[in-house]
Design a protein around this motif. Structure first.
Motif: not given
Length: 675
Positions: A248-264
């Protein structure tokens, strides 16, 4: 009176020791936080741990071990191998009096291997640590109050990753469940959230998506309740991996981009690096190489700064793929060569095979057919190596299973034989007593004799049936019910195939079968094999012999078939295999195609006699040619100019060259595959 004073002194000493351990727990929790901070600022974290352990001259063994282990982990995670090994040496020396220090030494070694990309070695070190932690830290009479449950949890985490990398889903799930038990028993909510996420991944690997959904939802709920950014990041990454496994590539991208915002937002550069590495992979699979390259360029300096060899290798791998996708072929190939050398040096055959497959596909899409073909041959050679290893393991397991079943049958037969002998003894005694009533009991004696005869005949019939059943079990494949190699060899021996084999052979191989096991689990792979066997049997004639040759390969012997009729038979088999997807119990559909190699023997027009083993080898070579044509096709040997056994062996040695030289003529169907 003296004994009483000694006993009171002993209790007082124990109370002081327990009090010292409790007092050290707060400092150990601070060290745990500093280890996490060491991912961002290693020097300040190491300095703070040293100050914490030196503040009191009467440092407890627990605090001393925690300080050495914490410093070693920070150094290992930042690529400072020599310094980390110095902590390992100190812990090993400490282990002469404190066995748990030996476990801590193995834990630091495991972290060193993880940062260096040596995952198999890291798994072994984690297991060595768990052998000590599990005995000393588990509740019970042997529990050691000096145990730091956080280190036990870390070792479990690395062990479950190692077991998962090797495909041992059941073992990995056991480690994940223990992680969850340890976290809950110690009231550690952050580690409980992460453990729930890990358990969700293992449930998915064990084909239990409902449990996976429930566990990841619990992990996200606990992570939100804890509030710590590093916990939410780890759970988000685990959720992304769950969606990745479900394709489910769209869900993968959504999860990682949201996590990246938290990390930044939290200023966590190291987790942000790992998220960008995962995002780059997602972008490449979505056909966005430019975005992947941008993410890699941001993450690579951080990996180099922390000497994180494993992540750096992954980033270089994805950068080569992105450059090839952007048409920068010479630059991408140069980086690809370097990355393949790193994979060859540090990883097992399974990961190297995946790397060769990805680079081969990328070169093919970039228009470098020669380079893609070269990598395809390397991948095929590695596949044969893996297949041979798996085959040996499977044969050993089957032999053990067969020996166990044979022993069970022999025990049952012995039991029935004993029953028969006991019945015979009983009947002899009965006969002796009946002689006393000879005159009046003749009729009764005849009836009893008849009953005994019928009983013995029934027992003999049962014995014959069990012998036939045992023989059938030894000649059939346990999973598909088809003939196995043993029965095929016996048929060849009876038909004289060891001297001069006559008839047609079709070697059938399920395409991309490894992907089915990797994406859906081995139970799904078994379901696909059973369905392929059923369709294959339905497509063949009544007098054809269908055998499971090994793994995902099947071998068909069709007597009295050749020429156009054999070509039609091969095409009929190929079409029958992909007529409909295989549907799993959970509703997932798996598209299934096969590649086929076939020939009729003796080969036209030379009619050189071959043994059945040579015939199988030639059919197998035709199968590999079908794989080279892109799979989902059938390749048959039409004729050969070889006029002798020596000339035929030269054709076997390099069938591709023999085809180019005109010494062998092949037929590829459907015709589109030949292009």
């Amino acid at each position: 009176m003296r004994a009483r004073r000694l006993l009171l002194g002993l209790f007082a000493g124990l109370a002081l020791a327990c009090g010292a351990v409790r007092a050290a727990q707060g400092d150990i929790e601070l060290i745990d936080d500093l280890v996490r901070q060491g991912d961002e600022t290693p020097d300040s974290a190491i300095r703070a741990i040293g100050e914490l352990s030196n503040k009191d001259l009467a440092v407890t063994p627990l605090l001393r071990r925690a300080a050495l282990t914490g410093v070693g982990i920070v150094q290992a995670r930042n690529g400072r191998m020599a310094e980390a090994l110095a902590q390992v040496a100190a812990l090993t020396e400490f282990g002469r009096t404190q066995p748990l220090a030996d476990a801590d030494a193995h834990l630091v070694r495991a972290e060193i291997d993880v940062n260096g990309g040596h995952m198999a070695s890291s798994y072994q070190q984690a297991r060595a640590a768990l052998a000590i932690y599990s005995e000393s830290c588990a509740p019970g009479p042997r529990h050691d109050i000096a145990c730091n449950y956080r280190d036990w949890w870390r070792a479990l985490d690395m062990a479950q990753r190692g077991a998962a990398d090797q495909g041992n889903a059941v073992i990995a799930n056991g480690y994940a469940q223990t992680m969850l038990d340890v976290a809950r028993r110690n009231g550690d909510r952050p580690r409980e959230a992460i453990s729930l996420g890990v358990a969700a991944l293992q449930a998915e690997a064990n084909a239990d998506p409902a449990a996976a959904n429930r566990l990841i939802a619990q992990a996200q709920r606990v992570a939100r309740g804890d509030g710590a950014a590093w916990v939410q990041l780890r759970v988000a990454v685990l959720g992304g991996l769950l969606h990745f496994r479900r394709q489910q590539p769209e869900a993968v991208q959504r999860d990682y981009e949201a996590a990246l915002s938290v990390a930044n937002a939290a200023g966590l550069k190291r987790p942000a690096m790992l998220l960008r590495a995962n995002l780059a992979d997602a972008y490449i699979h979505q056909g966005r190489p430019g975005d992947a390259l941008a993410a890699i360029d941001l993450a690579l300096p951080v990996a180099k700064l922390h000497h994180d060899s494993r992540t750096e290798r992954l980033l270089l791998h994805n950068r080569a793929l992105a450059k090839l996708a952007l048409g920068r072929v010479p630059e991408g190939k140069a980086e690809m060569t370097h990355v393949l050398e790193l994979w060859q040096k540090d990883t097992g055959p399974g990961q190297r095979q995946e790397a060769l497959h990805e680079f081969g596909d990328a070169l093919g899409k970039a228009g470098d057919t020669a380079g893609a073909l070269e990598l395809f041959h390397l991948e095929e050679a590695l596949t044969r190596e893996i297949r041979a290893a798996n085959k040996s393991a499977a044969e050993a397991e089957l032999r053990a299973r067969y020996d166990q079943e044979s022993q069970k049958r022999r025990i049952e037969l012995l039991g029935r034989d004993n029953q028969l002998k006991q019945a015979e003894l009983d009947n002899q005694g009965l006969a002796r007593r009946l002689w006393m009533f000879a005159g009046a009991a003749l009729v009764l004696l005849a009836v009893l004799a008849l009953m005994m005869y019928l009983r013995m005949r029934e027992l003999n019939r049962t014995l014959v049936e069990h012998e036939a059943l045992l023989r059938a079990h030894s000649e059939r494949d346990a999973l598909t019910g088809l003939a196995n190699r043993r029965q095929f060899r016996e048929v060849m021996r009876v038909r004289g195939g060891e001297r001069a084999f006559r008839g047609a052979l079709l070697m059938v191989d399920v395409d991309h079968f490894k992907r089915v096991n990797d994406h859906h689990g081995h139970a799904a792979g078994d379901r696909v094999l059973v369905e392929v066997a059923r369709r294959l049997g339905a497509a063949m004639r009544a007098d054809d012999l269908v055998a499971r040759w090994g793994g995902e390969e099947f071998l068909v012997f069709a007597p009295n078939v050749e020429g156009a009729e054999l070509d039609q038979l091969a095409e009929r088999v190929r079409v029958a295999m992909n007529q409909a997807p295989v549907v799993l119990d959970n509703g997932t559909s798996i598209e299934t195609t096969v590649s086929i190699g076939y020939a009729a023997f003796p080969l036209p027009a030379s009619h050189v006699p071959v043994t059945w083993e040579q015939a199988v080898n030639l059919a197998d070579l035709s199968l590999y040619t079908a794989k080279n044509h892109g799979r989902n096709c059938a390749v048959g040997i039409v004729r050969t100019t070889a006029a002798s056994s020596e000339a035929l062996r030269e054709v076997e040695a390099d069938i591709a060259q023999a085809r180019d030289d005109g010494r062998v003529t092949l037929r590829v169907s459907p015709e589109a595959a030949a292009a």
